[in-house]
Write an enzyme that holds these catalytic residues in place. Structure first.
Site, PDB file in Angstrom:
ATOM      1  N   LYS A   1       0.843  -1.192   0.000  1.00  0.00           N
ATOM      2  CA  LYS A   1       0.000   0.000   0.000  1.00  0.00           C
ATOM      3  C   LYS A   1       0.879   1.244   0.000  1.00  0.00           C
ATOM      4  CE  LYS A   1      -2.857   2.824   2.896  1.00  0.00           C
ATOM      5  NZ  LYS A   1      -1.938   3.901   2.676  1.00  0.00           N
TER       6      LYS A   1
ATOM      7  N   LEU B   1      -4.287   0.382   7.250  1.00  0.00           N
ATOM      8  CA  LEU B   1      -3.132   1.278   7.287  1.00  0.00           C
ATOM      9  C   LEU B   1      -3.672   2.671   6.991  1.00  0.00           C
ATOM     10  CD1 LEU B   1      -0.516  -0.806   5.242  1.00  0.00           C
ATOM     11  CD2 LEU B   1      -0.617  -0.518   7.720  1.00  0.00           C
ATOM     12  N   ASP B   2      -3.262   3.654   7.765  1.00  0.00           N
ATOM     13  CA  ASP B   2      -3.734   5.024   7.571  1.00  0.00           C
ATOM     14  C   ASP B   2      -3.344   5.551   6.196  1.00  0.00           C
ATOM     15  OD1 ASP B   2      -4.820   5.082  10.114  1.00  0.00           O
ATOM     16  OD2 ASP B   2      -3.010   5.918  11.013  1.00  0.00           O
ATOM     17  N   ILE B   3      -3.972   6.638   5.783  1.00  0.00           N
ATOM     18  CA  ILE B   3      -3.749   7.211   4.454  1.00  0.00           C
ATOM     19  C   ILE B   3      -2.282   7.584   4.230  1.00  0.00           C
ATOM     20  CG2 ILE B   3      -4.364   9.571   5.142  1.00  0.00           C
ATOM     21  CD1 ILE B   3      -5.675   9.817   2.304  1.00  0.00           C
TER      22      ILE B   3
ATOM     23  N   THR C   1       0.265   6.074   5.547  1.00  0.00           N
ATOM     24  CA  THR C   1       1.092   4.911   5.869  1.00  0.00           C
ATOM     25  C   THR C   1       1.258   4.034   4.647  1.00  0.00           C
ATOM     26  OG1 THR C   1       0.214   4.959   8.120  1.00  0.00           O
ATOM     27  CG2 THR C   1       1.296   2.939   7.421  1.00  0.00           C
TER      28      THR C   1
END
Length: 186
Positions: free
Chosen positions: A70, A109-111, A113
């Site tokens: 990601k 996973l955060d934006i 990350t």
């Protein structure tokens, strides 16, 4: 042994809506175990029966497992009106399976990350990996603006209470390096 309707299997494998699949079946192009099949409600055993369209065997997918690196600026959500999602990056051919079940992220996973993300439609696997009761260890690597110290290590060990009052489980925090007032942790 799970049996599925033929029209559902074909629809989930990208042959169109149930209406489109009925037209396909009535055209005589679909075979089940070597015999032409025109009935949409035929019960199929996915472990035994062989389905072919225009003499090409259908590769039946029960579950989908994808690993993705990601990138930043992409969200772990099925839909988002503002940002691109990880599912925008998944090829259409992996978005359907005969067993149904929508693709979902195993964890988040955060934006901002980046890193390894597992995407699947296997709810049982997701539960095994995510349920706190299963104690499946996870390792995160982070670069932090600011210094992390022994108090932070203790807070992780004791369990951190987040804004809504939820007490997170105990975790191990390792400081890998501190440079220029910033920390690298695991």
């Amino acid at each position: 042994m799970k049996r599925e309707r033929l029209d559902k299997i074909l629809s989930h494998h990208g042959f169109g809506s149930r209406k489109d699949v009925k037209k396909l079946l009535h055209s005589g192009r679909v075979n089940v175990n070597g015999k032409i099949c025109t009935l949409p409600d035929v019960s199929i055993d996915l472990d035994i029966d062989v389905i072919s369209i225009d003499d090409e065997v259908l590769k039946v997918r029960k579950h989908v497992y994808l690993m993705m690196n990601k990138c930043e600026d992409v969200v772990c959500s099925n839909k988002d009106g503002i940002h691109s999602t990880v599912f925008d990056l998944v090829p259409e051919e992996y978005k359907t399976s005969s067993m149904g079940g929508e693709l979902h992220c195993v964890g988040r996973l955060d934006i901002d990350t980046e890193g390894l993300l597992l995407i699947t439609n296997d709810g049982q696997l997701s539960h095994q990996l995510l349920s706190p009761k299963k104690h499946c260890p996870k390792i995160y690597y982070a670069k932090i603006k600011g210094e992390v110290n022994e108090d932070d290590i203790k807070a992780f060990k004791d369990g951190i209470t987040i804004d809504d009052g939820y007490l997170c489980q105990s975790a191990i925090l390792k400081i890998l390096s501190v440079e220029n007032g910033n920390s690298e942790i695991e």
